[in-house]
Design a protein around this motif. Structure first.
Motif, PDB file in Angstrom:
ATOM      1  N   ILE A  37       0.857  -1.181   0.000  1.00  0.00           N
ATOM      2  CA  ILE A  37       0.000   0.000   0.000  1.00  0.00           C
ATOM      3  C   ILE A  37       0.893   1.231   0.000  1.00  0.00           C
ATOM      4  CG2 ILE A  37      -1.775   1.286   1.264  1.00  0.00           C
ATOM      5  CD1 ILE A  37      -2.742  -1.384   0.078  1.00  0.00           C
ATOM      6  N   SER A  38       0.749   2.041  -1.024  1.00  0.00           N
ATOM      7  CA  SER A  38       1.531   3.274  -1.126  1.00  0.00           C
ATOM      8  C   SER A  38       0.837   4.405  -0.380  1.00  0.00           C
ATOM      9  CB  SER A  38       1.699   3.668  -2.595  1.00  0.00           C
ATOM     10  OG  SER A  38       0.450   4.107  -3.114  1.00  0.00           O
ATOM     11  N   ARG A  39       1.495   5.532  -0.298  1.00  0.00           N
ATOM     12  CA  ARG A  39       0.917   6.717   0.338  1.00  0.00           C
ATOM     13  C   ARG A  39      -0.383   7.114  -0.372  1.00  0.00           C
ATOM     14  NH1 ARG A  39       5.051  10.770  -0.028  1.00  0.00           N
ATOM     15  NH2 ARG A  39       4.335  11.001  -2.140  1.00  0.00           N
ATOM     16  N   ASP A  40      -0.383   7.122  -1.702  1.00  0.00           N
ATOM     17  CA  ASP A  40      -1.579   7.500  -2.453  1.00  0.00           C
ATOM     18  C   ASP A  40      -2.710   6.496  -2.257  1.00  0.00           C
ATOM     19  OD1 ASP A  40      -0.287   9.762  -3.418  1.00  0.00           O
ATOM     20  OD2 ASP A  40       0.293   8.799  -5.302  1.00  0.00           O
ATOM     21  N   GLU A  41      -2.370   5.204  -2.243  1.00  0.00           N
ATOM     22  CA  GLU A  41      -3.382   4.178  -2.028  1.00  0.00           C
ATOM     23  C   GLU A  41      -3.966   4.279  -0.624  1.00  0.00           C
ATOM     24  OE1 GLU A  41      -1.563   0.869  -5.142  1.00  0.00           O
ATOM     25  OE2 GLU A  41      -0.855   0.903  -3.059  1.00  0.00           O
ATOM     26  N   LEU A  42      -3.132   4.577   0.358  1.00  0.00           N
ATOM     27  CA  LEU A  42      -3.614   4.760   1.721  1.00  0.00           C
ATOM     28  C   LEU A  42      -4.536   5.971   1.802  1.00  0.00           C
ATOM     29  CD1 LEU A  42      -3.568   3.903   4.678  1.00  0.00           C
ATOM     30  CD2 LEU A  42      -1.578   5.383   4.979  1.00  0.00           C
ATOM     31  N   ALA A  43      -4.190   7.038   1.108  1.00  0.00           N
ATOM     32  CA  ALA A  43      -5.041   8.220   1.094  1.00  0.00           C
ATOM     33  C   ALA A  43      -6.407   7.886   0.497  1.00  0.00           C
ATOM     34  CB  ALA A  43      -4.371   9.350   0.316  1.00  0.00           C
ATOM     35  N   ARG A  61      -0.195  14.593   2.916  1.00  0.00           N
ATOM     36  CA  ARG A  61       0.787  14.822   3.973  1.00  0.00           C
ATOM     37  C   ARG A  61       0.503  13.926   5.176  1.00  0.00           C
ATOM     38  NH1 ARG A  61       1.760  20.671   6.534  1.00  0.00           N
ATOM     39  NH2 ARG A  61       0.144  19.998   7.949  1.00  0.00           N
ATOM     40  N   LYS A  62      -0.770  13.800   5.536  1.00  0.00           N
ATOM     41  CA  LYS A  62      -1.130  12.952   6.667  1.00  0.00           C
ATOM     42  C   LYS A  62      -0.896  11.484   6.335  1.00  0.00           C
ATOM     43  CE  LYS A  62      -4.358  12.579  10.367  1.00  0.00           C
ATOM     44  NZ  LYS A  62      -5.489  13.170  11.033  1.00  0.00           N
ATOM     45  N   SER A  63      -1.202  11.068   5.110  1.00  0.00           N
ATOM     46  CA  SER A  63      -0.952   9.674   4.750  1.00  0.00           C
ATOM     47  C   SER A  63       0.539   9.386   4.743  1.00  0.00           C
ATOM     48  CB  SER A  63      -1.596   9.316   3.410  1.00  0.00           C
ATOM     49  OG  SER A  63      -1.070  10.075   2.363  1.00  0.00           O
ATOM     50  N   LYS A  64       1.337  10.366   4.378  1.00  0.00           N
ATOM     51  CA  LYS A  64       2.804  10.197   4.425  1.00  0.00           C
ATOM     52  C   LYS A  64       3.259   9.990   5.873  1.00  0.00           C
ATOM     53  CE  LYS A  64       7.046  12.366   2.819  1.00  0.00           C
ATOM     54  NZ  LYS A  64       7.618  13.529   2.117  1.00  0.00           N
ATOM     55  N   ARG A  65       2.679  10.746   6.804  1.00  0.00           N
ATOM     56  CA  ARG A  65       3.012  10.577   8.225  1.00  0.00           C
ATOM     57  C   ARG A  65       2.622   9.192   8.730  1.00  0.00           C
ATOM     58  NH1 ARG A  65       0.225  15.211  10.898  1.00  0.00           N
ATOM     59  NH2 ARG A  65       0.571  16.518   9.123  1.00  0.00           N
ATOM     60  N   ILE A  66       1.472   8.720   8.300  1.00  0.00           N
ATOM     61  CA  ILE A  66       1.038   7.390   8.721  1.00  0.00           C
ATOM     62  C   ILE A  66       1.979   6.335   8.171  1.00  0.00           C
ATOM     63  CG2 ILE A  66      -0.782   5.649   8.497  1.00  0.00           C
ATOM     64  CD1 ILE A  66      -2.772   8.005   8.528  1.00  0.00           C
ATOM     65  N   ILE A  67       2.326   6.454   6.895  1.00  0.00           N
ATOM     66  CA  ILE A  67       3.265   5.496   6.291  1.00  0.00           C
ATOM     67  C   ILE A  67       4.560   5.477   7.105  1.00  0.00           C
ATOM     68  CG2 ILE A  67       4.749   5.047   4.288  1.00  0.00           C
ATOM     69  CD1 ILE A  67       2.071   4.234   3.468  1.00  0.00           C
ATOM     70  N   ARG A  68       5.089   6.656   7.425  1.00  0.00           N
ATOM     71  CA  ARG A  68       6.346   6.714   8.194  1.00  0.00           C
ATOM     72  C   ARG A  68       6.186   6.052   9.558  1.00  0.00           C
ATOM     73  NH1 ARG A  68       7.225  12.299   6.508  1.00  0.00           N
ATOM     74  NH2 ARG A  68       6.359  12.859   8.503  1.00  0.00           N
ATOM     75  N   SER A  69       5.027   6.201  10.179  1.00  0.00           N
ATOM     76  CA  SER A  69       4.863   5.661  11.530  1.00  0.00           C
ATOM     77  C   SER A  69       4.664   4.148  11.541  1.00  0.00           C
ATOM     78  CB  SER A  69       3.717   6.360  12.260  1.00  0.00           C
ATOM     79  OG  SER A  69       2.481   6.023  11.719  1.00  0.00           O
ATOM     80  N   GLY A  99      11.154   1.197   6.219  1.00  0.00           N
ATOM     81  CA  GLY A  99      11.469   2.464   5.581  1.00  0.00           C
ATOM     82  C   GLY A  99      11.337   2.474   4.068  1.00  0.00           C
ATOM     83  N   SER A 100      10.568   1.547   3.510  1.00  0.00           N
ATOM     84  CA  SER A 100      10.441   1.443   2.054  1.00  0.00           C
ATOM     85  C   SER A 100       9.496   2.491   1.459  1.00  0.00           C
ATOM     86  CB  SER A 100       9.934   0.052   1.667  1.00  0.00           C
ATOM     87  OG  SER A 100       8.595  -0.124   2.117  1.00  0.00           O
ATOM     88  N   GLY A 101       8.679   3.114   2.297  1.00  0.00           N
ATOM     89  CA  GLY A 101       7.689   4.055   1.792  1.00  0.00           C
ATOM     90  C   GLY A 101       6.370   3.393   1.451  1.00  0.00           C
ATOM     91  N   PHE A 102       6.268   2.104   1.716  1.00  0.00           N
ATOM     92  CA  PHE A 102       5.068   1.323   1.439  1.00  0.00           C
ATOM     93  C   PHE A 102       4.716   0.494   2.666  1.00  0.00           C
ATOM     94  CE2 PHE A 102       7.059   1.993  -2.639  1.00  0.00           C
ATOM     95  CZ  PHE A 102       5.993   2.289  -3.470  1.00  0.00           C
ATOM     96  N   ILE A 103       3.466   0.072   2.735  1.00  0.00           N
ATOM     97  CA  ILE A 103       3.038  -0.869   3.759  1.00  0.00           C
ATOM     98  C   ILE A 103       2.866  -2.210   3.067  1.00  0.00           C
ATOM     99  CG2 ILE A 103       1.263  -1.460   5.435  1.00  0.00           C
ATOM    100  CD1 ILE A 103       0.632   1.577   5.520  1.00  0.00           C
ATOM    101  N   ASP A 104       3.663  -3.179   3.471  1.00  0.00           N
ATOM    102  CA  ASP A 104       3.558  -4.515   2.884  1.00  0.00           C
ATOM    103  C   ASP A 104       2.894  -5.456   3.884  1.00  0.00           C
ATOM    104  OD1 ASP A 104       5.566  -5.362   4.708  1.00  0.00           O
ATOM    105  OD2 ASP A 104       7.144  -4.871   3.276  1.00  0.00           O
ATOM    106  N   ASP A 105       2.762  -6.722   3.509  1.00  0.00           N
ATOM    107  CA  ASP A 105       2.066  -7.691   4.377  1.00  0.00           C
ATOM    108  C   ASP A 105       2.655  -7.767   5.778  1.00  0.00           C
ATOM    109  OD1 ASP A 105       0.012  -8.488   2.750  1.00  0.00           O
ATOM    110  OD2 ASP A 105       1.100 -10.188   1.905  1.00  0.00           O
ATOM    111  N   ASN A 106       3.964  -7.625   5.891  1.00  0.00           N
ATOM    112  CA  ASN A 106       4.612  -7.704   7.194  1.00  0.00           C
ATOM    113  C   ASN A 106       4.284  -6.504   8.086  1.00  0.00           C
ATOM    114  OD1 ASN A 106       5.877 -10.143   6.487  1.00  0.00           O
ATOM    115  ND2 ASN A 106       7.551  -9.029   5.517  1.00  0.00           N
ATOM    116  N   GLU A 107       3.799  -5.418   7.486  1.00  0.00           N
ATOM    117  CA  GLU A 107       3.530  -4.193   8.242  1.00  0.00           C
ATOM    118  C   GLU A 107       2.036  -3.905   8.418  1.00  0.00           C
ATOM    119  OE1 GLU A 107       7.598  -1.981   6.754  1.00  0.00           O
ATOM    120  OE2 GLU A 107       5.845  -2.033   5.453  1.00  0.00           O
ATOM    121  N   ILE A 108       1.195  -4.787   7.906  1.00  0.00           N
ATOM    122  CA  ILE A 108      -0.256  -4.601   8.044  1.00  0.00           C
ATOM    123  C   ILE A 108      -0.651  -4.531   9.520  1.00  0.00           C
ATOM    124  CG2 ILE A 108      -2.517  -5.690   7.675  1.00  0.00           C
ATOM    125  CD1 ILE A 108      -1.498  -4.519   5.124  1.00  0.00           C
TER     126      ILE A 108
END
Length: 96
Positions: A36-42, A56-64, A69-78
């Motif tokens: 899941i990318s920042r845009d997909e999360l948004a 900007r808020k979705s970018k903060r969520i991705i970082r948290s 640190g890939s900039g994406f949410i993968d299965d391991n980070e769900i």
């Protein structure tokens, strides 16, 4: 395509299993790369809330929640995103 759940808890939070959360989230994986990318999360957040969710808020969520640190949410980070949703998005995840 709002978050569809079986029930709301007494405190008004949407309840869903982690599998339901994953299935809902994967609907927004537009490029089908399994992340899941920042845009997909948004997009997911905008649809679930009925309002706009800033990039900007979705970018903060991705970082948290992005452990590697890939900039994406993968299965391991769900799970990290599910924990974030419980704290900040009025969702309760059942059956960890």
């Amino acid at each position: 395509m709002a978050i569809k759940t079986r029930a709301y808890s007494v405190d008004g939070k949407r309840e869903m299993t982690i599998d339901e959360f994953k299935r809902w989230l994967k609907k927004f994986d537009n490029d089908k790369d399994g992340r899941i990318s920042r845009d997909e999360l948004a997009d997911a957040r905008r649809v679930s809330n009925g309002g706009w969710f800033t990039r900007r808020k979705s970018k903060r969520i991705i970082r948290s929640v992005d452990a590697n640190g890939s900039g994406f949410i993968d299965d391991n980070e769900i799970k990290n995103l599910a924990e974030f949703a419980e704290k900040h998005l009025n969702v309760r995840i059942l059956h960890w």
